[in-house]
Design a protein around this motif. Structure first.
Motif, short mmCIF file in Angstrom:
data_model
loop_
_atom_site.label_atom_id
_atom_site.label_comp_id
_atom_site.label_asym_id
_atom_site.label_seq_id
_atom_site.Cartn_x
_atom_site.Cartn_y
_atom_site.Cartn_z
N SER A 1 51.53 32.20 41.81
CA SER A 1 50.66 31.48 42.51
C SER A 1 52.03 30.56 43.33
O SER A 1 52.16 30.99 44.94
CB SER A 1 49.82 31.33 42.88
OG SER A 1 48.71 31.91 42.35
N PHE B 1 40.91 33.50 45.65
CA PHE B 1 42.18 34.29 46.39
C PHE B 1 41.90 34.80 47.59
O PHE B 1 42.28 35.19 48.81
CB PHE B 1 43.49 34.19 45.52
CG PHE B 1 44.41 34.63 46.32
CD1 PHE B 1 45.77 33.62 46.50
CD2 PHE B 1 44.86 35.70 46.59
CE1 PHE B 1 46.70 33.85 47.44
CE2 PHE B 1 46.08 36.43 47.53
CZ PHE B 1 46.92 35.75 46.74
N TRP B 2 41.02 36.08 47.08
CA TRP B 2 41.42 37.50 47.50
C TRP B 2 39.83 37.50 48.36
O TRP B 2 40.20 37.97 49.79
CB TRP B 2 40.98 38.67 46.61
CG TRP B 2 42.18 39.25 45.85
CD1 TRP B 2 42.62 38.97 44.84
CD2 TRP B 2 43.44 39.94 46.79
NE1 TRP B 2 43.74 39.70 44.66
CE2 TRP B 2 44.95 39.58 45.84
CE3 TRP B 2 43.89 39.70 47.75
CZ2 TRP B 2 45.59 40.16 45.45
CZ3 TRP B 2 44.66 40.13 48.18
CH2 TRP B 2 46.48 40.02 47.72
N TYR C 1 49.49 32.26 36.23
CA TYR C 1 49.19 32.63 37.38
C TYR C 1 49.31 31.56 38.23
O TYR C 1 49.45 31.50 39.85
CB TYR C 1 47.45 32.23 36.87
CG TYR C 1 46.82 32.39 38.39
CD1 TYR C 1 45.93 34.27 39.05
CD2 TYR C 1 46.17 31.65 39.12
CE1 TYR C 1 45.72 33.73 40.46
CE2 TYR C 1 45.26 31.80 39.98
CZ TYR C 1 45.30 32.68 40.81
OH TYR C 1 44.46 32.93 41.72
N CYS D 1 39.25 32.59 40.22
CA CYS D 1 40.84 31.86 41.10
C CYS D 1 40.38 33.06 41.75
O CYS D 1 41.47 32.85 42.77
CB CYS D 1 41.42 31.12 40.32
SG CYS D 1 41.25 28.92 40.07
N GLU D 2 41.30 33.83 40.74
CA GLU D 2 41.47 35.67 41.40
C GLU D 2 40.75 35.87 41.93
O GLU D 2 41.01 36.81 43.89
CB GLU D 2 41.65 36.00 40.22
CG GLU D 2 42.44 37.79 40.95
CD GLU D 2 44.69 37.07 41.19
OE1 GLU D 2 44.78 38.58 41.68
OE2 GLU D 2 44.43 36.29 41.06
N ILE E 1 40.30 31.54 35.71
CA ILE E 1 41.06 32.44 36.26
C ILE E 1 40.36 33.26 37.08
O ILE E 1 41.13 33.68 38.04
CB ILE E 1 41.91 32.75 34.85
CG1 ILE E 1 42.44 31.93 34.76
CG2 ILE E 1 42.75 33.60 35.35
CD1 ILE E 1 43.15 31.52 32.73
N ILE E 2 39.58 34.04 36.30
CA ILE E 2 38.68 35.39 37.30
C ILE E 2 37.97 34.92 38.29
O ILE E 2 38.44 35.33 39.53
CB ILE E 2 37.15 35.56 36.29
CG1 ILE E 2 38.44 36.64 35.06
CG2 ILE E 2 36.93 37.01 37.32
CD1 ILE E 2 37.59 37.10 34.24
N ASP F 1 44.68 27.11 43.76
CA ASP F 1 45.85 26.59 42.29
C ASP F 1 45.71 25.52 40.98
O ASP F 1 45.54 25.43 40.35
CB ASP F 1 46.98 26.67 42.38
CG ASP F 1 47.52 27.88 43.01
OD1 ASP F 1 46.67 28.71 42.82
OD2 ASP F 1 48.13 28.53 43.35
#
Length: 191
Positions: free
Chosen positions: A75, A13-14, A71, A9-10, A6-7, A44
Motif C-alpha cells: 500500500s 480498500f476496493w 500488505y 482492509c483489502e 487484513i481481509i 493501513d
C-alpha cells in the motif's frame, strides 16, 4: 483476528476506491469523493494498529502478521499508483476521459519501465522487512517473533522472481514497430 482485519482492509480498500470513483464521476460529488479516496490509506493505519495490538496482547507471530506487513508495504509503495490506475480507467469508461496510459510496448523504454517497477518491488520488500523488524522489536520476545524472520526470507522470493522481467526485457528487448508519422518519414496518402 489479524487475518480478518487484513481481509477487511483489502475489501475496504476496493469499496472505498470504488465509492470514491463513483461519487466523483457518476454522482459529481467531488468533496465526498476526495474524502473517500483520502480515507483509503487510513485502512493501513488500522491494519498496523491491529498487528501491534495483537502482538502486544501476547499473540505469537505467524504468517498472518507477515502478510499484514507485506500488505502495508504494498500500500505504501503501490497504493497511490493503484488509485491512479483505477481512476484513469474509470474516467475513460464513464466520464469520457482520455485513454489510460500504457507502459511502453518494447525496446529500452520497456526495459527501463520494468527496472523501475522492480526497484519499487524491492522498496516494498524493504519496507515490509522494516515493519516486521519493528514489530519484533516492539514485542521484545524473540521466541514469539521468530516466525517473522522466516516470513522475511519467504518474502524475498518475490523480488527475486520479479527480477525475471527487467532482465529479460534488457537482454531480449521486444522490437517495437516504428510509427512512420512519428519518425519524420513522409507518409504517402492513400487513394
Amino acid at each position: 483476528m489479524i487475518l480478518a482485519v487484513i481481509i477487511g482492509c483489502e475489501i475496504g480498500f476496493w469499496v472505498l476506491l470504488g465509492l470514491g470513483l463513483v461519487t466523483r464521476y457518476l454522482w459529481r460529488m467531488r468533496r465526498l469523493s476526495t474524502a473517500l479516496l483520502v480515507a483509503v490509506p487510513l485502512l493501513d493505519v488500522v491494519l498496523l494498529a491491529a498487528s501491534v495490538i495483537d502482538m502486544r496482547g501476547g499473540a505469537t507471530a505467524d504468517w498472518r502478521h507477515g502478510l499484514a506487513a507485506a500488505y502495508l508495504a504494498y500500500s505504501i509503495v503501490f497504493g497511490h499508483r493503484t488509485v491512479k490506475w483505477a481512476d484513469a480507467r474509470f474516467a475513460h469508461r464513464f466520464a469520457g476521459g482520455p485513454e489510460p496510459w500504457k507502459p511502453p510496448a518494447g525496446g529500452m523504454a520497456r526495459a527501463r519501465y520494468e527496472w523501475i517497477m522492480w526497484f519499487k518491488i524491492v522498496l516494498a520488500y524493504g519496507i515490509a522487512c522494516g515493519l516486521l523488524l519493528g514489530l519484533a522489536w516492539i514485542v521484545g520476545n524473540p521466541a514469539r517473533t521468530a516466525a517473522l524472520t522466516g516470513f522475511m526470507l519467504d518474502l524475498s522470493k518475490i523480488p527475486l522472481i520479479a527480477l525475471i522481467w527487467p532482465v529479460s526485457y534488457t537482454l531480449f528487448p521486444k522490437k517495437v514497430k516504428e510509427d512512420r508519422r512519428e519518425s519524420g518519414v513522409p507518409v504517402k496518402p492513400r487513394g
